[in-house]
Design an enzyme around this catalytic site. Structure first.
Site, PDB file in Angstrom:
ATOM      1  N   ASN A  58       8.261  -5.160  -0.646  1.00  0.00           N
ATOM      2  CA  ASN A  58       8.051  -4.017   0.240  1.00  0.00           C
ATOM      3  C   ASN A  58       6.563  -3.969   0.545  1.00  0.00           C
ATOM      4  O   ASN A  58       5.764  -3.535  -0.286  1.00  0.00           O
ATOM      5  CB  ASN A  58       8.505  -2.710  -0.419  1.00  0.00           C
TER       6      ASN A  58
ATOM      7  N   PRO B  14       0.793  -1.223   0.000  1.00  0.00           N
ATOM      8  CA  PRO B  14       0.000   0.000   0.000  1.00  0.00           C
ATOM      9  C   PRO B  14       0.834   1.285   0.000  1.00  0.00           C
ATOM     10  O   PRO B  14       1.883   1.359   0.639  1.00  0.00           O
ATOM     11  CB  PRO B  14      -0.821  -0.100   1.292  1.00  0.00           C
ATOM     12  N   ASN B  15       0.334   2.251  -0.746  1.00  0.00           N
ATOM     13  CA  ASN B  15       0.922   3.598  -0.832  1.00  0.00           C
ATOM     14  C   ASN B  15       2.291   3.621  -1.507  1.00  0.00           C
ATOM     15  O   ASN B  15       3.038   4.591  -1.366  1.00  0.00           O
ATOM     16  CB  ASN B  15       1.007   4.237   0.579  1.00  0.00           C
TER      17      ASN B  15
ATOM     18  N   TYR C 106      10.950   9.234   0.944  1.00  0.00           N
ATOM     19  CA  TYR C 106      11.018   8.112  -0.005  1.00  0.00           C
ATOM     20  C   TYR C 106      11.778   8.441  -1.293  1.00  0.00           C
ATOM     21  O   TYR C 106      11.877   7.578  -2.166  1.00  0.00           O
ATOM     22  CB  TYR C 106       9.595   7.610  -0.306  1.00  0.00           C
TER      23      TYR C 106
ATOM     24  N   ALA D 153       3.116  -0.381   5.017  1.00  0.00           N
ATOM     25  CA  ALA D 153       2.640  -0.420   6.408  1.00  0.00           C
ATOM     26  C   ALA D 153       2.173  -1.809   6.825  1.00  0.00           C
ATOM     27  O   ALA D 153       2.182  -2.130   8.021  1.00  0.00           O
ATOM     28  CB  ALA D 153       1.521   0.600   6.600  1.00  0.00           C
TER      29      ALA D 153
ATOM     30  N   ARG E  68      13.145   5.649  12.239  1.00  0.00           N
ATOM     31  CA  ARG E  68      11.969   6.523  12.193  1.00  0.00           C
ATOM     32  C   ARG E  68      11.306   6.592  13.569  1.00  0.00           C
ATOM     33  O   ARG E  68      11.411   5.661  14.368  1.00  0.00           O
ATOM     34  CB  ARG E  68      11.022   6.036  11.098  1.00  0.00           C
TER      35      ARG E  68
ATOM     36  N   ARG F  36       5.339  10.586  -3.562  1.00  0.00           N
ATOM     37  CA  ARG F  36       4.948  10.462  -2.155  1.00  0.00           C
ATOM     38  C   ARG F  36       6.091  10.892  -1.223  1.00  0.00           C
ATOM     39  O   ARG F  36       7.186  10.313  -1.269  1.00  0.00           O
ATOM     40  CB  ARG F  36       4.595   8.996  -1.859  1.00  0.00           C
TER      41      ARG F  36
ATOM     42  N   HIS G  26      12.722  -2.067   2.464  1.00  0.00           N
ATOM     43  CA  HIS G  26      12.146  -0.754   2.796  1.00  0.00           C
ATOM     44  C   HIS G  26      13.027   0.328   2.197  1.00  0.00           C
ATOM     45  O   HIS G  26      14.259   0.216   2.217  1.00  0.00           O
ATOM     46  CB  HIS G  26      12.045  -0.559   4.310  1.00  0.00           C
TER      47      HIS G  26
ATOM     48  N   GLU H  52      12.757  -8.901   2.344  1.00  0.00           N
ATOM     49  CA  GLU H  52      11.938  -7.754   2.780  1.00  0.00           C
ATOM     50  C   GLU H  52      12.704  -6.465   2.501  1.00  0.00           C
ATOM     51  O   GLU H  52      13.888  -6.368   2.819  1.00  0.00           O
ATOM     52  CB  GLU H  52      11.659  -7.892   4.288  1.00  0.00           C
TER      53      GLU H  52
HETATM   54  C1  DQA Z   1       8.164   1.588   3.923  1.00  0.00           C
HETATM   55  C2  DQA Z   1       8.206   1.865   5.421  1.00  0.00           C
HETATM   56  C3  DQA Z   1       6.839   1.634   6.052  1.00  0.00           C
HETATM   57  O1  DQA Z   1       6.891   1.910   7.439  1.00  0.00           O
HETATM   58  C4  DQA Z   1       5.805   2.540   5.417  1.00  0.00           C
HETATM   59  O2  DQA Z   1       4.530   2.283   5.944  1.00  0.00           O
HETATM   60  C5  DQA Z   1       5.797   2.470   3.928  1.00  0.00           C
HETATM   61  C6  DQA Z   1       7.078   2.369   3.233  1.00  0.00           C
HETATM   62  C7  DQA Z   1       9.503   1.937   3.248  1.00  0.00           C
HETATM   63  O3  DQA Z   1       9.682   1.495   2.113  1.00  0.00           O
HETATM   64  O4  DQA Z   1      10.330   2.651   3.812  1.00  0.00           O
HETATM   65  O5  DQA Z   1       4.758   2.560   3.298  1.00  0.00           O
HETATM   66  O6  DQA Z   1       7.946   0.186   3.735  1.00  0.00           O
END
Ligand code: DQA
Length: 152
Positions: free
Chosen positions: A79, A12-13, A25, A82, A112, A20, A105, A103
């Site tokens: 990735n 998501p997102n 990011y 959240a 953070r 974004r 990020h 995994e």
């Molecule tokens: C993320 C880190 C997560 O905490 C966040 O919710 C994201 C992006 C990252 O790529 O840094 O959506 O996975």
């Protein structure tokens, strides 16, 4: 046909990278990943075929993981956004599909301020975690996964 089929899966997102919150990011998008992978893998780049998929919903991501299993995908770079921090369902899927997963990020989640970002349901179900290198995290994960596949 490439030696390894790798699915790059975004949760998501993550459909608007580059737009974004660029201060967190970065300004690069997923379009930049194949070039970064090519640069990193150099003469091994031809050994890998990348497929990209992004979904905002947990169910769609689980459906895509199950499809990857049916397709016999070699590895997954994931990735989960959240959902990393909240989804037992995604962790359960990774536990049984039998595909090595890294995994990823973009940000360094442990640096953070929101402590929930320091927890990952997925981490126990993956080969390893790469975080904090911006969009390069994806290319580094592909290279790490390839090394792992070569030696397994
Ligand atoms: C993320 C880190 C997560 O905490 C966040 O919710 C994201 C992006 C990252 O790529 O840094 O959506 O996975």
């Amino acid at each position: 046909m490439a030696k390894y089929e790798i699915l790059i899966l975004n949760g998501p997102n993550l459909g608007h990278l580059g737009q974004r919150e660029p201060e967190i990011y970065g300004s690069q998008g997923m379009d930049d990943v194949p070039r970064l992978v090519d640069a990193l893998l150099a003469d091994r780049a031809g050994d890998v075929a990348l497929t990209f998929f992004q979904a905002n919903g947990e169910g769609e991501l689980i459906d895509r993981l199950e499809l990857a299993r049916e397709q016999g995908v070699s590895g997954i770079v994931f990735n989960a956004g959240a959902y990393t921090h909240t989804s037992l369902a995604l962790a359960d899927s990774l536990a049984w599909i039998g595909i090595p997963c890294v995994e990823v990020h973009i940000s360094n989640v442990w640096a953070r301020p929101e402590t929930i970002r320091h927890q990952s349901f997925m981490a126990a179900r993956v080969v390893g975690v790469i975080a904090g290198f911006g969009i390069d995290s994806y290319a580094l994960a592909v290279a790490a996964l390839m090394n792992r596949l070569e030696h397994s």
